[in-house]
Enzyme design. Structure first.
Site, short mmCIF file in Angstrom:
data_model
loop_
_atom_site.label_atom_id
_atom_site.label_comp_id
_atom_site.label_asym_id
_atom_site.label_seq_id
_atom_site.Cartn_x
_atom_site.Cartn_y
_atom_site.Cartn_z
N HIS A 193 -8.20 -2.63 3.52
CA HIS A 193 -8.56 -2.60 4.94
C HIS A 193 -9.75 -3.49 5.29
O HIS A 193 -10.18 -3.52 6.45
CB HIS A 193 -8.83 -1.15 5.38
CG HIS A 193 -7.57 -0.34 5.50
ND1 HIS A 193 -6.58 -0.37 4.54
CD2 HIS A 193 -7.13 0.51 6.46
CE1 HIS A 193 -5.59 0.44 4.91
NE2 HIS A 193 -5.90 0.97 6.07
N GLY B 244 0.82 -1.21 0.00
CA GLY B 244 0.00 0.00 0.00
C GLY B 244 0.85 1.26 0.00
O GLY B 244 1.11 1.85 1.04
N ASP C 89 -0.34 -1.57 4.78
CA ASP C 89 -1.29 -0.46 4.71
C ASP C 89 -2.06 -0.55 3.38
O ASP C 89 -2.22 0.43 2.67
CB ASP C 89 -0.52 0.87 4.82
CG ASP C 89 -1.43 2.05 5.08
OD1 ASP C 89 -2.57 1.85 5.54
OD2 ASP C 89 -0.99 3.19 4.84
N GLY D 138 -6.23 1.69 -6.14
CA GLY D 138 -6.99 2.23 -5.01
C GLY D 138 -7.71 1.15 -4.22
O GLY D 138 -8.00 0.07 -4.72
N SER E 182 -1.17 -7.56 -3.57
CA SER E 182 -0.40 -8.20 -2.51
C SER E 182 -0.45 -9.72 -2.64
O SER E 182 0.57 -10.41 -2.50
CB SER E 182 -0.99 -7.75 -1.17
OG SER E 182 -0.40 -8.42 -0.11
N HIS F 85 -0.61 -0.43 9.78
CA HIS F 85 -1.27 0.88 9.95
C HIS F 85 -2.76 0.70 10.23
O HIS F 85 -3.35 -0.31 9.87
CB HIS F 85 -1.06 1.74 8.69
CG HIS F 85 -1.33 3.19 8.93
ND1 HIS F 85 -2.15 3.94 8.12
CD2 HIS F 85 -0.87 4.02 9.91
CE1 HIS F 85 -2.18 5.19 8.60
NE2 HIS F 85 -1.42 5.26 9.68
N ASP F 86 -3.35 1.72 10.86
CA ASP F 86 -4.80 1.77 11.14
C ASP F 86 -5.23 0.71 12.14
O ASP F 86 -6.21 -0.02 11.91
CB ASP F 86 -5.61 1.68 9.83
CG ASP F 86 -5.24 2.78 8.87
OD1 ASP F 86 -5.35 3.96 9.24
OD2 ASP F 86 -4.77 2.47 7.75
#
Ligand code: SAH
Ligand code: MG
Length: 212
Positions: A146, A48, A143, A77, A126, A171-172
């Protein structure tokens, strides 16, 4: 005073060039520190990249240590970046092909930051890169997608490629659903439950594990 030709710090570079992205400064600086700390263990990889914000923090540290960063993103995206969604950015929409494409912006960021010699862009999902990946890694930063499914597959799949002493940063990470989606948190905890990693202090929404 720094020399006139001294490279800008990642944070200053990103602000000066107004690079788009989703990463706080404290998180980015921690990514740089972690990437610098694993240079003897193995290369770094991120899932990401978007327009290259996290890539600049990780890449600058890798470049300074003679290490390599693999920057994986299909550049189409995530769900929330698509046309009509909350984080859609019209500047990144390829109207001829009617799809998101963050790769031109990413390439420009890496070139401007002087990181072409240490960042290997991999324009693919990925899952596809994971299929044949063999190289033990010093650090993985996740990242990407999600959703529960994507974040879980990324965390569990990439954790297997981290060498002993290496870092998994995600992340997140929001332990409480009121603060954000649970996909990355559940993936991160799943890896921790394997018993193969120890937890380091979280920085903002950046969760960090070190392989024993
Ligand atoms: N790290 C970036 C933000 C990443 S946004 C920053 O610092 O600003 C999430 C990115 O993950 C998007 O660019 C999207 O294209 C990418 N992505 C989502 N799902 C993916 C997948 N399955 N494989 C590869 N990239 C993916
Ligand atoms: Mg994120």
């Amino acid at each position: 005073m720094p020399a006139a030709d001294a490279p800008l710090s990642p944070s200053t570079f990103l602000k000066t060039h107004n690079i788009k992205g989703f990463l706080a400064e404290d998180e980015g600086e921690r990514l740089s520190e972690l990437a610098a700390s694993v240079s003897e263990i193995g290369p770094c990889l991120e899932i990401g990249s978007y327009c290259g914000k996290s890539t600049v923090y990780l890449g600058a540290a890798c470049g300074a240590k003679g290490n390599t960063l693999y920057a994986v993103d299909h550049h189409q995206g995530s769900e929330e970046h698509q046309l009509g969604e909350e984080y859609h950015d019209a500047d990144l929409f390829d109207s001829a092909n009617h799809c998101m494409n963050s790769f031109p912006a990413f390439r420009q960021t890496i070139r401007l930051a002087g990181l072409d010699h240490c960042v290997v862009p991999i324009v693919a999902s990925s899952a596809l890169v994971l299929q044949k990946w063999q190289t033990p890694l010093g650090m993985v930063f996740i990242d990407g997608g999600h959703s529960h499914e994507s974040a879980m597959a990324d965390c569990v799949g990439w954790a297997k490629h981290i060498a002993s002493g290496g870092i998994l940063a995600v992340h997140d990470i929001f332990p409480s659903p009121e603060d954000g989606g649970q996909g990355p948190y559940l993936g991160f905890e799943k890896v921790f439950e394997s018993g193969l990693f120890e937890k380091l202090a979280q920085v903002n929404s950046l969760g960090i594990l070190r392989k024993k």
